[in-house]
Design a protein around this motif. Structure first.
Motif, PDB file in Angstrom:
ATOM      1  N   LEU A 105       2.425   1.703  -3.372  1.00  0.00           N
ATOM      2  CA  LEU A 105       1.422   2.155  -4.337  1.00  0.00           C
ATOM      3  C   LEU A 105       1.235   3.672  -4.219  1.00  0.00           C
ATOM      4  O   LEU A 105       1.197   4.394  -5.219  1.00  0.00           O
ATOM      5  N   HIS A 106       1.150   4.163  -2.983  1.00  0.00           N
ATOM      6  CA  HIS A 106       0.990   5.606  -2.770  1.00  0.00           C
ATOM      7  C   HIS A 106       2.259   6.365  -3.158  1.00  0.00           C
ATOM      8  O   HIS A 106       2.191   7.489  -3.657  1.00  0.00           O
TER       9      HIS A 106
ATOM     10  N   LEU B 204      -7.968  -2.810  -6.717  1.00  0.00           N
ATOM     11  CA  LEU B 204      -6.762  -3.073  -7.508  1.00  0.00           C
ATOM     12  C   LEU B 204      -6.089  -4.387  -7.093  1.00  0.00           C
ATOM     13  O   LEU B 204      -5.729  -5.210  -7.930  1.00  0.00           O
ATOM     14  N   TRP B 205      -5.941  -4.585  -5.780  1.00  0.00           N
ATOM     15  CA  TRP B 205      -5.157  -5.732  -5.300  1.00  0.00           C
ATOM     16  C   TRP B 205      -5.705  -7.091  -5.726  1.00  0.00           C
ATOM     17  O   TRP B 205      -4.926  -7.961  -6.155  1.00  0.00           O
TER      18      TRP B 205
ATOM     19  N   ARG C  27       0.833  -1.215   0.000  1.00  0.00           N
ATOM     20  CA  ARG C  27       0.000   0.000   0.000  1.00  0.00           C
ATOM     21  C   ARG C  27       0.863   1.259   0.000  1.00  0.00           C
ATOM     22  O   ARG C  27       0.603   2.216  -0.720  1.00  0.00           O
TER      23      ARG C  27
ATOM     24  N   ILE D  54      -6.755   7.219  -7.772  1.00  0.00           N
ATOM     25  CA  ILE D  54      -6.507   5.821  -8.111  1.00  0.00           C
ATOM     26  C   ILE D  54      -7.839   5.308  -8.642  1.00  0.00           C
ATOM     27  O   ILE D  54      -8.805   5.203  -7.884  1.00  0.00           O
TER      28      ILE D  54
ATOM     29  N   SER E  62      -8.333   1.780  -4.743  1.00  0.00           N
ATOM     30  CA  SER E  62      -7.179   0.892  -4.516  1.00  0.00           C
ATOM     31  C   SER E  62      -7.587  -0.489  -4.008  1.00  0.00           C
ATOM     32  O   SER E  62      -6.932  -1.486  -4.318  1.00  0.00           O
ATOM     33  N   GLU E  63      -8.686  -0.570  -3.238  1.00  0.00           N
ATOM     34  CA  GLU E  63      -9.090  -1.889  -2.725  1.00  0.00           C
ATOM     35  C   GLU E  63      -9.577  -2.811  -3.843  1.00  0.00           C
ATOM     36  O   GLU E  63      -9.637  -4.020  -3.662  1.00  0.00           O
TER      37      GLU E  63
ATOM     38  N   ASP F 167     -10.522   6.888  -5.034  1.00  0.00           N
ATOM     39  CA  ASP F 167      -9.609   5.865  -4.527  1.00  0.00           C
ATOM     40  C   ASP F 167     -10.238   4.476  -4.663  1.00  0.00           C
ATOM     41  O   ASP F 167     -11.027   4.047  -3.839  1.00  0.00           O
TER      42      ASP F 167
ATOM     43  N   LEU G 203      -3.112   5.661 -12.036  1.00  0.00           N
ATOM     44  CA  LEU G 203      -2.504   6.340 -10.883  1.00  0.00           C
ATOM     45  C   LEU G 203      -2.064   7.695 -11.398  1.00  0.00           C
ATOM     46  O   LEU G 203      -1.176   7.791 -12.240  1.00  0.00           O
TER      47      LEU G 203
ATOM     48  N   LEU H  96       2.002   6.645  -6.814  1.00  0.00           N
ATOM     49  CA  LEU H  96       0.953   7.609  -7.159  1.00  0.00           C
ATOM     50  C   LEU H  96       1.452   9.049  -7.083  1.00  0.00           C
ATOM     51  O   LEU H  96       1.254   9.849  -7.994  1.00  0.00           O
TER      52      LEU H  96
END
Length: 392
Positions: free
Chosen positions: A156-157, A193-194, A153, A388, A190-191, A188, A352, A160
Motif C-alpha cells: 500500500l505504501h 481502508l482494510w 501494508r 491516505i 489506512s486502518e 493516514d 492515495l 502511495l
C-alpha cells in the motif's frame, strides 16, 4: 457537498502561482520533449509550433469538426471556453485541453503513420527499464517472507509513494518517520481502508490508476497481492483510453508493466505471472472510460461510470490529478472534511496521493499549522508529503 460553502476554482491566471508555472513553463517544455522523442515530420513540427504559440499566448480554439471526440468536448465545456485565454479557465480544464491538443498536433488520432503512437512512450519505457526498477523489484524477495498483512501494508505504501516506492518496503523506517516534526504522511486513514475489503474474498476493488512505469508497478503489485491472498475476488483497473498528461497509464502501459514483472526474477516474476493469469481469466479487468480523460471533476461522472464505482467494495483513487478530480480542483480550506467533499461518490472511496498541487482537504488544524510553520506553502506542491484518506 452542496451545504458547504463552495471554495474558488483554481485558475492559472496569477503569475508566480504553481498553476501559472505549469501553463507558462511546463507545457512548453513538454512540447520540446515530445519533438525530441520522435523524428516527426514537417507537418507535426508545424502543428507543435502552432500549439506552443497558442497555449502560451493565444486563446482556446475548438477541435476540428471531424474530431472523433468533439461531442464529448462540447459537453465538457469546449464551446463555453472557446475564445478565452488558457489562463482564465479552470486550471484542471486547460491542463487536460493541452494534452488533447498535443495528441492532435502529433497526429495521434488521425489516419496516417503516427496514428496511435504514444508521444510519451520513450520516457515511460526508460523509467520502467531503469536500474532503480530492478532494485525495487528485488526488494519483493525480502517482502515475501513477511506475514500477509505486513506485505499488504508495505505494498500500500509502495503504491502511495509511486516512484519513491522503495520507501514502502523499508518498513523499519516507519518508527523514525513518526518522530519527525511533521510526518511525511499528512493524513493516514489506512486502518480504515482494510476492513472495507473484508475477508470473504468476494468483493471488487476498483483502482483508478495514475502514472505508468515505476508508479504503475506497485499499483499492480498491490492488486496482485490482494487477489492472491483472497482479500478481494476481483479487481478493476481504470486506465486512460489514450496517452494523457505525460505519464498516465494506458492499456499498453499495463501490458508493458506486467511483461516487466514476468521478465524479472524471484517474487517479482511470480507476481507478474499472477497478474497475467488474472487478466486472462477476468479477475483483473481493465477499463478505459472516455471520462477518464475528461477535464471535469468526478462529481460530474456519467451514470455508467458511477455504476462501476457503486458496485465496488472500495474504489482506490491514485495520484495527484485524480485527487483534484475527486475532491474538486478548488482552494478548499485545508481542514475541509474529506468525507464532505466526496459525499457524492457512489461507494466507499480511498485516495492515495503524493502532494504535487495546491488542492488539499481533510487535514487537522494542528497538521496544517505545523506544515505551514516548517515549510510555508511548499508542502502542497513539492511531492515530499503524501496522504491516505478514506471515506466509508
Amino acid at each position: 457537498m452542496s451545504d458547504h460553502p463552495t471554495a474558488p476554482v483554481i485558475l492559472a491566471d496569477e503569475p508566480g502561482t504553481f498553476p501559472h508555472g505549469v501553463l507558462a513553463e511546463r507545457h512548453p517544455a513538454i512540447i520540446r520533449q515530445v519533438r525530441e522523442s520522435f523524428p516527426y515530420g514537417p507537418e507535426q513540427h508545424r502543428a507543435l509550433d502552432a500549439l506552443l504559440d497558442n497555449c502560451t499566448g493565444g486563446t482556446i480554439e475548438p477541435l476540428p469538426a471531424d474530431a472523433h471526440d468533439r461531442r464529448h468536448w462540447e459537453t465538457w465545456g469546449m464551446d463555453t471556453y472557446a475564445g478565452r485565454s488558457w489562463y482564465e479557465v479552470p486550471w484542471l480544464w486547460s491542463e487536460s485541453w493541452f494534452y488533447r491538443r498535443l495528441l492532435h498536433a502529433v497526429g495521434y488520432f488521425a489516419p496516417g503513420p503516427w496514428q496511435g503512437i504514444d508521444p510519451f512512450r520513450p520516457s515511460k519505457l526508460a523509467e520502467l527499464d531503469s536500474p532503480a526498477t530492478d532494485e525495487e523489484l528485488a526488494a519483493l524477495d525480502d517482502l515475501a517472507a513477511r506475514p500477509a498483512d505486513e506485505r499488504a501494508r508495505a505494498l500500500l505504501h509502495g503504491s502511495l509513494w509511486g516512484n519513491r516506492a522503495d520507501l514502502g518496503f523499508r518498513l523499519s523506517a516507519e518508527g523514525a518517520e513518526e518522530t519527525a516534526a511533521v510526518s511525511a504522511l499528512v493524513a493516514d486513514d489506512s486502518e480504515r481502508l482494510w476492513p472495507l475489503l473484508g475477508t470473504s474474498g468476494t468483493g471488487t476493488l476498483c483502482l483508478v490508476a495514475d502514472n505508468a512505469g515505476r508508479e504503475l508497478v506497485p499499483d499492480l503489485l498491490l492488486a496482485a497481492h490482494l487477489l492472491a491472498c483472497g482479500r478481494i475476488g476481483r479487481a478493476v483497473l481504470h486506465v486512460k483510453p489514450y496517452p494523457y498528461y505525460v505519464s498516465d497509464a494506458t492499456t499498453a502501459d499495463v501490458v508493458d508493466a506486467v511483461r516487466r514483472l514476468t521478465g524479472a526474477e524471484g517474487a517479482a516474476a511470480e507476481y507478474g505471472r499472477g497478474l497475467w493469469a488474472a487478466l486472462t481469466d477476468g479477475r483483473l479487468a481493465l477499463r478505459a472510460h472516455p471520462f477518464s480523460c475528461s477535464p471535469l471533476p468526478y462529481e460530474e461522472m456519467p451514470d455508467d461510470l458511477r455504476a462501476d464505482f457503486a458496485a465496488a467494495a472500495l474504489t482506490v483513487v491514485k495520484g495527484d490529478l485524480n485527487y483534484r478530480r475527486l475532491v474538486g480542483d478548488r482552494y478548499w480550506p485545508p481542514t475541509t472534511p474529506f468525507a464532505e467533499v466526496t459525499a457524492y461518490f457512489p461507494g466507499p472511496v480511498a485516495a492515495l496521493r503524493t502532494l504535487k498541487s495546491d488542492v488539499i482537504t481533510g487535514l487537522t488544524a494542528g497538521t496544517e499549522a505545523a506544515l505551514a510553520a516548517a515549510e510555508g506553502q511548499r508542502w502542497r506542491t513539492g511531492g515530499t508529503h503524501a496522504l491516505i484518506q478514506v471515506r466509508t
